[in-house]
Design an enzyme around this catalytic site. Structure first.
Site, PDB file in Angstrom:
ATOM      1  N   GLU A 124       0.865  -1.189   0.000  1.00  0.00           N
ATOM      2  CA  GLU A 124       0.000   0.000   0.000  1.00  0.00           C
ATOM      3  C   GLU A 124       0.901   1.237   0.000  1.00  0.00           C
ATOM      4  OE1 GLU A 124      -3.573   0.725  -0.004  1.00  0.00           O
ATOM      5  OE2 GLU A 124      -2.510   2.611  -0.171  1.00  0.00           O
ATOM      6  N   ASN A 151       5.116   1.358  -4.094  1.00  0.00           N
ATOM      7  CA  ASN A 151       4.390   1.388  -5.356  1.00  0.00           C
ATOM      8  C   ASN A 151       4.324  -0.043  -5.925  1.00  0.00           C
ATOM      9  OD1 ASN A 151       3.289   2.276  -7.816  1.00  0.00           O
ATOM     10  ND2 ASN A 151       5.317   2.644  -8.682  1.00  0.00           N
ATOM     11  N   ASP A 174      -8.304   1.784  -7.385  1.00  0.00           N
ATOM     12  CA  ASP A 174      -8.815   3.120  -7.735  1.00  0.00           C
ATOM     13  C   ASP A 174      -9.375   3.103  -9.150  1.00  0.00           C
ATOM     14  OD1 ASP A 174      -8.041   4.239  -5.279  1.00  0.00           O
ATOM     15  OD2 ASP A 174      -6.007   4.567  -5.994  1.00  0.00           O
ATOM     16  N   PHE A 278     -14.782  -0.312   1.355  1.00  0.00           N
ATOM     17  CA  PHE A 278     -15.081   0.083  -0.022  1.00  0.00           C
ATOM     18  C   PHE A 278     -16.218  -0.744  -0.598  1.00  0.00           C
ATOM     19  CE2 PHE A 278     -11.245   2.455   0.224  1.00  0.00           C
ATOM     20  CZ  PHE A 278     -11.461   3.498  -0.641  1.00  0.00           C
TER      21      PHE A 278
HETATM   22  C1  LIG Z   1     -10.052   2.163  -3.501  1.00  0.00           C
HETATM   23  S1  LIG Z   1      -8.803   1.686  -2.371  1.00  0.00           S
HETATM   24  C2  LIG Z   1      -9.260  -0.009  -1.945  1.00  0.00           C
HETATM   25  C3  LIG Z   1      -8.605  -0.480  -0.694  1.00  0.00           C
HETATM   26  C4  LIG Z   1      -8.868  -1.931  -0.293  1.00  0.00           C
HETATM   27  N1  LIG Z   1      -8.408  -2.851  -1.312  1.00  0.00           N
HETATM   28  C5  LIG Z   1     -10.310  -2.167   0.037  1.00  0.00           C
HETATM   29  O1  LIG Z   1     -10.982  -2.935  -0.654  1.00  0.00           O
HETATM   30  O2  LIG Z   1     -10.806  -1.587   1.009  1.00  0.00           O
HETATM   31  C6  LIG Z   1      -7.406   1.448  -3.451  1.00  0.00           C
HETATM   32  C7  LIG Z   1      -6.097   1.413  -2.681  1.00  0.00           C
HETATM   33  O3  LIG Z   1      -5.030   1.164  -3.576  1.00  0.00           O
HETATM   34  C8  LIG Z   1      -3.916   1.943  -3.155  1.00  0.00           C
HETATM   35  N2  LIG Z   1      -3.022   2.124  -4.311  1.00  0.00           N
HETATM   36  C9  LIG Z   1      -3.275   2.828  -5.429  1.00  0.00           C
HETATM   37  N3  LIG Z   1      -2.235   2.785  -6.266  1.00  0.00           N
HETATM   38  C10 LIG Z   1      -1.284   2.028  -5.669  1.00  0.00           C
HETATM   39  C11 LIG Z   1       0.022   1.623  -6.031  1.00  0.00           C
HETATM   40  N4  LIG Z   1       0.552   2.004  -7.194  1.00  0.00           N
HETATM   41  N5  LIG Z   1       0.715   0.857  -5.178  1.00  0.00           N
HETATM   42  C12 LIG Z   1       0.189   0.481  -3.986  1.00  0.00           C
HETATM   43  N6  LIG Z   1      -1.054   0.833  -3.579  1.00  0.00           N
HETATM   44  C13 LIG Z   1      -1.786   1.597  -4.407  1.00  0.00           C
HETATM   45  C14 LIG Z   1      -4.543   3.227  -2.681  1.00  0.00           C
HETATM   46  O4  LIG Z   1      -3.696   3.960  -1.827  1.00  0.00           O
HETATM   47  C15 LIG Z   1      -5.797   2.719  -1.983  1.00  0.00           C
HETATM   48  O5  LIG Z   1      -5.575   2.464  -0.624  1.00  0.00           O
END
Ligand SMILES: C[S@@+](CC[C@H](N)C(=O)[O-])C[C@H]1O[C@@H](n2cnc3c(N)ncnc32)[C@H](O)[C@@H]1O
Length: 297
Positions: A124, A151, A174, A278
């Site tokens: 994350e 990342n 996202d 979510f």
């Molecule tokens: C919409 S949230 C969903 C979180 C979780 N999977 C849930 O279902 O509750 C998407 C997550 O992906 C993370 N994220 C986005 N791009 C990322 C990346 N390149 N590397 C790691 N995490 C990432 C964001 O910070 C966010 O916490």
């Protein structure tokens, strides 16, 4: 919001949808694209300061549970020479599940509690989400979870050894709604190659989203990939397809259209995924959930 919520929810991830619709504030958003993986993925630079119980959890638990990776150019990047040693980090050899974008850690800690013989790595970029994950690890007294602030594409490209992961999870990534932002979506051809790289032969990739057009994109990317086989090919098609329902019922604020999804391929809801904030938010908004499950060919 100045105080930490008593119970974590999707809102505490600051910006669950990085590209809000017209009329919503986006001025503070900043996307990050690392040189290491410049085009396929970018993410919103979310808040990084910790307060209260999250700071306390970090102070008490980070040394034991956070993977301290050497950085390359940014604080979420990974030095390409660094390779994760799961046996050393967990102190044992066990099947490894990697959750990409683990958010507040709800899914990963729930699964870890139910499956003590499996190792879990939460990936994350959002520091408060990782701190919340640490809180859950502490509350549940888990020993089989590690977290890394990094990342994801870099984790998959160099940090994880090839063929070292039994399952990869990407739940509610996202959505990047605007067409011009679709290139920032995580699940795309290049990303699929990276997931295939880290999975063991026969390894599983589980995905879920609450946005039908992203679900279709995921299905297109993975069905087109020679590296993956859909474990539910052709299932939940026609009237049984959530996509047909979205179309007919005009969900997601779309105008209803009589467009039947003849292809299907949707998996049943993954029983191992607890109802995350979510997913719950999607239910409350009347959106449907699309699950997909693929096996590395
Ligand atoms: C919409 S949230 C969903 C979180 C979780 N999977 C849930 O279902 O509750 C998407 C997550 O992906 C993370 N994220 C986005 N791009 C990322 C990346 N390149 N590397 C790691 N995490 C990432 C964001 O910070 C966010 O916490």
């Amino acid at each position: 919001m100045t105080t930490e919520p008593a119970l974590p929810d999707a809102g505490s991830l600051n910006s669950p949808e990085p590209d809000p619709g017209p009329g919503t504030a986006s001025a503070t958003q900043e996307t990050v694209e690392t040189a290491h993986f410049r085009s396929p993925v970018s993410f919103v630079r979310r808040g990084s300061r910790l307060q209260g119980r999250r700071q306390q959890a970090w102070d008490e638990l980070a040394e034991r549970f956070v993977i301290d990776v050497p950085r390359a150019e940014a604080d979420t990047s990974v030095d390409p020479d660094y390779v994760f040693d799961a046996a050393a980090e967990f102190g044992r050899t066990a099947p490894l599940v990697v959750e990409i974008g683990s958010g507040l850690g709800e899914a990963v800690t729930h699964a870890a509690e139910l499956n003590p013989d499996t190792n879990y790595l939460a990936v994350e970029v959002y520091l408060p989400g990782l701190a919340q994950t640490l809180q859950r690890i502490g509350q549940k007294e888990l020993t089989n979870v590690r977290v890394v602030q990094a990342n994801a594409p870099e984790v998959l490209t160099t940090m994880l050894p090839a063929g070292s992961v039994d399952e990869v999870w990407v739940f509610f990534p996202d959505p990047w709604h605007k067409t011009r932002h679709h290139k920032r979506r995580m699940v795309k051809d290049e990303f699929a190659e990276l997931v295939a790289r880290v999975l063991v032969p026969g390894g599983i990739w589980r995905l879920a989203t609450d946005w039908s057009d992203y679900a279709v994109q995921m299905r297109e990317v993975l069905d087109a990939s020679a590296r993956f086989v859909n474990l539910h090919d052709g299932e939940r098609a026609g009237d049984d397809s959530p996509l047909t329902r979205v179309n007919r019922e005009g969900l997601e604020n779309k105008a209803p259209i009589n467009d039947v999804d003849t292809r299907g391929g949707w998996a049943p809801r993954f029983e191992g995924r607890t109802l995350t904030s979510f997913e719950n938010k999607a239910h409350q908004a009347g959106r449907l959930i699309f699950d997909l499950t693929y096996r590395k060919a």
